[in-house]
Design an enzyme around this catalytic site. Structure first.
Site, PDB file in Angstrom:
ATOM      1  N   GLY A  55       1.803  -6.615  10.175  1.00 55.43           N
ATOM      2  CA  GLY A  55       2.695  -5.466  10.818  1.00 55.43           C
ATOM      3  C   GLY A  55       1.865  -4.478  11.421  1.00 55.43           C
ATOM      4  N   CYS A  82      -2.787 -10.478   7.121  1.00 55.60           N
ATOM      5  CA  CYS A  82      -3.012  -9.123   7.951  1.00 55.60           C
ATOM      6  C   CYS A  82      -2.647  -7.942   7.293  1.00 55.60           C
ATOM      7  CB  CYS A  82      -2.531  -9.168   9.340  1.00 55.60           C
ATOM      8  SG  CYS A  82      -3.454  -8.195  10.733  1.00 55.60           S
ATOM      9  N   TYR A  83      -1.521  -7.141   7.721  1.00 50.98           N
ATOM     10  CA  TYR A  83      -1.469  -6.053   7.221  1.00 50.98           C
ATOM     11  C   TYR A  83      -0.714  -6.147   5.447  1.00 50.98           C
ATOM     12  CZ  TYR A  83       1.798  -1.997   5.627  1.00 50.98           C
ATOM     13  OH  TYR A  83       2.105  -0.774   5.049  1.00 50.98           O
ATOM     14  N   HIS A 169      -4.890 -14.239  11.264  1.00 52.50           N
ATOM     15  CA  HIS A 169      -3.462 -14.836  11.323  1.00 52.50           C
ATOM     16  C   HIS A 169      -3.653 -16.393  11.175  1.00 52.50           C
ATOM     17  CE1 HIS A 169      -1.251 -11.464  12.325  1.00 52.50           C
ATOM     18  NE2 HIS A 169      -2.448 -10.967  12.920  1.00 52.50           N
ATOM     19  N   GLU A 171      -1.141 -18.315  11.178  1.00 49.69           N
ATOM     20  CA  GLU A 171       0.061 -19.016  11.810  1.00 49.69           C
ATOM     21  C   GLU A 171      -0.176 -19.177  13.250  1.00 49.69           C
ATOM     22  OE1 GLU A 171      -0.392 -15.954  10.617  1.00 49.69           O
ATOM     23  OE2 GLU A 171       0.474 -14.326  12.021  1.00 49.69           O
ATOM     24  N   SER A 223      28.958 -25.667  25.765  1.00 55.43           N
ATOM     25  CA  SER A 223      28.629 -25.170  26.603  1.00 55.43           C
ATOM     26  C   SER A 223      27.449 -26.187  27.576  1.00 55.43           C
ATOM     27  CB  SER A 223      27.869 -23.827  26.512  1.00 55.43           C
ATOM     28  OG  SER A 223      26.712 -24.130  25.783  1.00 55.43           O
ATOM     29  N   GLY A 224      27.317 -27.166  26.957  1.00 51.62           N
ATOM     30  CA  GLY A 224      26.368 -28.083  27.351  1.00 51.62           C
ATOM     31  C   GLY A 224      24.951 -27.526  26.915  1.00 51.62           C
ATOM     32  N   GLY A 225      24.708 -26.459  26.304  1.00 47.89           N
ATOM     33  CA  GLY A 225      23.406 -26.190  25.733  1.00 47.89           C
ATOM     34  C   GLY A 225      23.020 -26.915  24.289  1.00 47.89           C
ATOM     35  N   VAL A 226      21.885 -26.738  23.749  1.00 45.70           N
ATOM     36  CA  VAL A 226      21.547 -27.547  22.909  1.00 45.70           C
ATOM     37  C   VAL A 226      22.234 -27.183  21.521  1.00 45.70           C
ATOM     38  CG1 VAL A 226      19.460 -28.122  21.445  1.00 45.70           C
ATOM     39  CG2 VAL A 226      18.943 -27.492  23.702  1.00 45.70           C
ATOM     40  N   ASP A 227      22.408 -25.952  21.206  1.00 52.06           N
ATOM     41  CA  ASP A 227      22.802 -25.440  20.043  1.00 52.06           C
ATOM     42  C   ASP A 227      24.219 -26.048  19.847  1.00 52.06           C
ATOM     43  OD1 ASP A 227      20.615 -24.189  19.972  1.00 52.06           O
ATOM     44  OD2 ASP A 227      21.213 -22.130  20.293  1.00 52.06           O
ATOM     45  N   SER A 228      25.030 -25.730  20.974  1.00 54.04           N
ATOM     46  CA  SER A 228      26.488 -26.180  20.877  1.00 54.04           C
ATOM     47  C   SER A 228      26.533 -27.363  20.680  1.00 54.04           C
ATOM     48  CB  SER A 228      27.347 -25.555  21.710  1.00 54.04           C
ATOM     49  OG  SER A 228      27.096 -25.736  23.085  1.00 54.04           O
ATOM     50  N   LYS A 367      15.057 -22.972  16.377  1.00 47.24           N
ATOM     51  CA  LYS A 367      15.236 -23.885  17.600  1.00 47.24           C
ATOM     52  C   LYS A 367      14.699 -25.148  17.370  1.00 47.24           C
ATOM     53  CE  LYS A 367      17.467 -23.721  21.630  1.00 47.24           C
ATOM     54  NZ  LYS A 367      18.832 -23.109  21.842  1.00 47.24           N
TER      55      LYS A 367
END
Ligand code: XMP
Length: 511
Positions: A55, A82-83, A169, A171, A223-228, A367
């Site tokens: 943070g 870290c924090y 870090h 990550e 919509s053509g998008g990945v999620d939908s 994602k």
């Protein structure tokens, strides 16, 4: 079946989602929650481990986030980063000091004492630091496990209570054994079994959706998008014909995309999919409009109107599917930032559909997990690995008014750029790459004739989350090929430029 869960408490650092993604990539489910989560809720959540993120604060700042010391008596392993690492030491009676100089970048890390947290990590390795304060004196019961030149307790721990802190870090990819350290914490200390896999996820969701939806009716906007696309495919796998999808084709997609949606989802997967061809309507609504936010508003509003018309024709449904994903759901520990662009998504749809309940089968996924679920469901890479594409589509890549001719030119130029980037094997390493049709014309010479045509700009960026971006160093010979091909193959384009601006100061899209 309930997965094992890790709780990642968000203290406002910039890599917080990255920490959660690393944990998930190691096949352990985790949730990112605000650091203010009450102790009782933490107890009920029953995590196998707790991670405190970094943070921006110092533990001594007025108003800096603190933690109820009782969290350390729950018997649950804790890792502070870290924090988070400073906060553990501070809360349990150690001493954190403010360094005169911030330490930022790669540092050599030396383990001075072996521990389950350092399993399979060499004595010396590189870690990535970004801090000003550091832990000077450890609380009772803790020992330093590793140090760097300026940080005497770069890793510390209380093995009996299973509480650990790391100043660097783990990550970020610059920490050579960062993932290993997180894995050691999860598997060696928290007793993770690795039960979070996309195959399990699909199987469980299909069972859950089937039980919930049964023979009732479901509607989804594609919509053509990945999620939908992934959300619809998952629901289709569970309830088949009871799902109807509506694909509003606003005529602003890239070359070949709308047809591909029909090909994949209707022909190959056999979904009940209605295509609303609304290209003309969107063009008419956009006529004479040059201002980007105005374009976005018009497209958002038209989209809802067209969807409403289709939904009315279908009639009442029981459920509405939405492709909401985890980053949309997370309540971050930090405040809200200024609105630079009004992103249009399908958030306005519920108001125009007659339905009982919303189904969000992807709301727990990041994602990259959504993409993996798509692959697991048999979707092709062209759908699953699709680069991010804005809801308003090519309209915000056409500077000034959107016209049929400009759309045509842009579509062709964009297709050439995409083909060549893919052919050069660069697609996987670039976040977004596309063509823009600038609202300016320049003089050129083609054959023996003077031309006065459009300037096409090529934009390609690398990024991890679209919040910041760098322009992609595409090799000159690839750019040359793209330039030659556009000049030769695309009507009404006679000059091609490459955008070499990062974000900030620019944004990824031109509008
Ligand atoms: P910018 O241009 O703000 O874009 O750097 C960041 C990311 O968001 C996408 N983008 C949009 N997505 N509706 C969307 O759904 C929009 O109006 C919109 N504008 C930008 C952009 O493609 C990038 O991935």
């Amino acid at each position: 079946m309930q997965h094992q869960r890790v709780l990642v408490l968000d203290f406002g650092g910039q890599y917080n989602q990255l920490i959660a993604r690393r944990v998930r990539d190691l096949n352990v489910y985790c949730d990112l929650r605000p650091c203010s989560m009450p102790l009782e809720e933490i107890r009920q959540y029953a995590p196998i481990g707790i991670i405190f993120t970094g943070g921006p604060n110092s533990v001594y700042d007025a108003g800096s986030p603190h933690i109820d010391p009782a969290i350390f008596s729950l018997g649950i392993p804790v890792l502070g980063i870290c924090y988070g690492c400073q906060l553990i030491a501070y809360t349990l009676g150690g001493r954190v000091v403010h360094s005169a100089k911030s330490e930022y970048g790669k540092r050599e890390l030396t383990f001075v004492r072996r521990s389950p947290v350092s399993e399979d990590i060499p004595e010396k390795s590189i870690c990535w630091m970004s801090h000003t304060d550091h832990v000077e004196t450890l609380p009772a019961g803790f020992e330093a496990l590793a140090c760097t030149e300026s940080c005497p307790a770069a890793v510390y721990g209380d093995e009996a209570r299973r509480i650990y802190g790391v100043q660097f870090h783990p990550e970020v990819v610059h920490t050579a054994y960062g993932e290993r350290l997180i894995k050691n914490f999860l598997y060696g200390i928290c007793g993770a079994k690795g039960d979070w896999t996309m195959r399990n996820f699909v199987a469980e969701q299909v069972t859950r959706l089937r039980a919930k939806i049964g023979g009732q009716k479901v509607l989804c906007a594609m919509s053509g998008g990945v999620d939908s696309a992934v959300a619809a495919t998952l629901v289709h796998r569970a309830v088949g014909e009871n799902l109807t999808c509506v694909f509003v084709d606003h005529g602003l997609l890239r070359k070949g995309e709308a047809d591909e949606v029909m090909e994949v989802f209707q022909k190959k997967l056999g979904m009940r999919l209605i295509r609303a061809d609304a290209g003309e309507r969107f063009l008419a609504a956009l006529a004479g409009v040059a201002e980007p936010e105005q374009k976005r508003k018009i497209i958002g509003a038209e989209f809802i109107k067209v969807f409403e018309r289709e939904a009315k024709a279908i009639g009442a449904v029981d459920f509405l599917v939405q492709g909401t994903i985890y980053p949309d759901v997370i309540e971050s520990g930090t405040g809200k930032s200024a609105v630079i662009k009004s992103h249009h998504n399908v958030g306005g749809l519920p108001s125009v559909v007659d339905f009982r309940e919303i189904v969000e089968p992807l709301r727990d996924l990041f994602k990259d997990e959504v993409r993996r679920v798509g692959t697991e469901l048999g979707l092709p890479d062209s759908v699953v690995q699709r680069q991010p594409f804005p809801g308003p589509g090519l309209a915000i890549r056409i500077m000034g008014e959107v016209t049929r001719e400009k759309l045509e030119t842009l579509r062709e130029a964009d297709a050439v750029f995409r083909e060549e980037v893919a052919a050069a094997g660069l697609a996987g390493s670039i976040w977004q790459y596309f063509a823009v049709i600038t609202n300016s014309k320049t003089v050129g010479v083609q054959g023996d004739f003077r031309t006065y045509e459009n300037v096409i700009a090529l934009r390609a960026v690398t990024s991890v989350d679209a919040m910041t971006a760098d322009w992609a160093r595409i090799p000159y010979d690839v750019l040359e090929k793209v330039s030659n091909r556009i000049a030769n193959e695309v009507p009404h384009a006679n000059r091609i430029v490459y955008d070499i601006t990062g974000k900030p100061p620019a944004t990824i899209e031109w509008e």
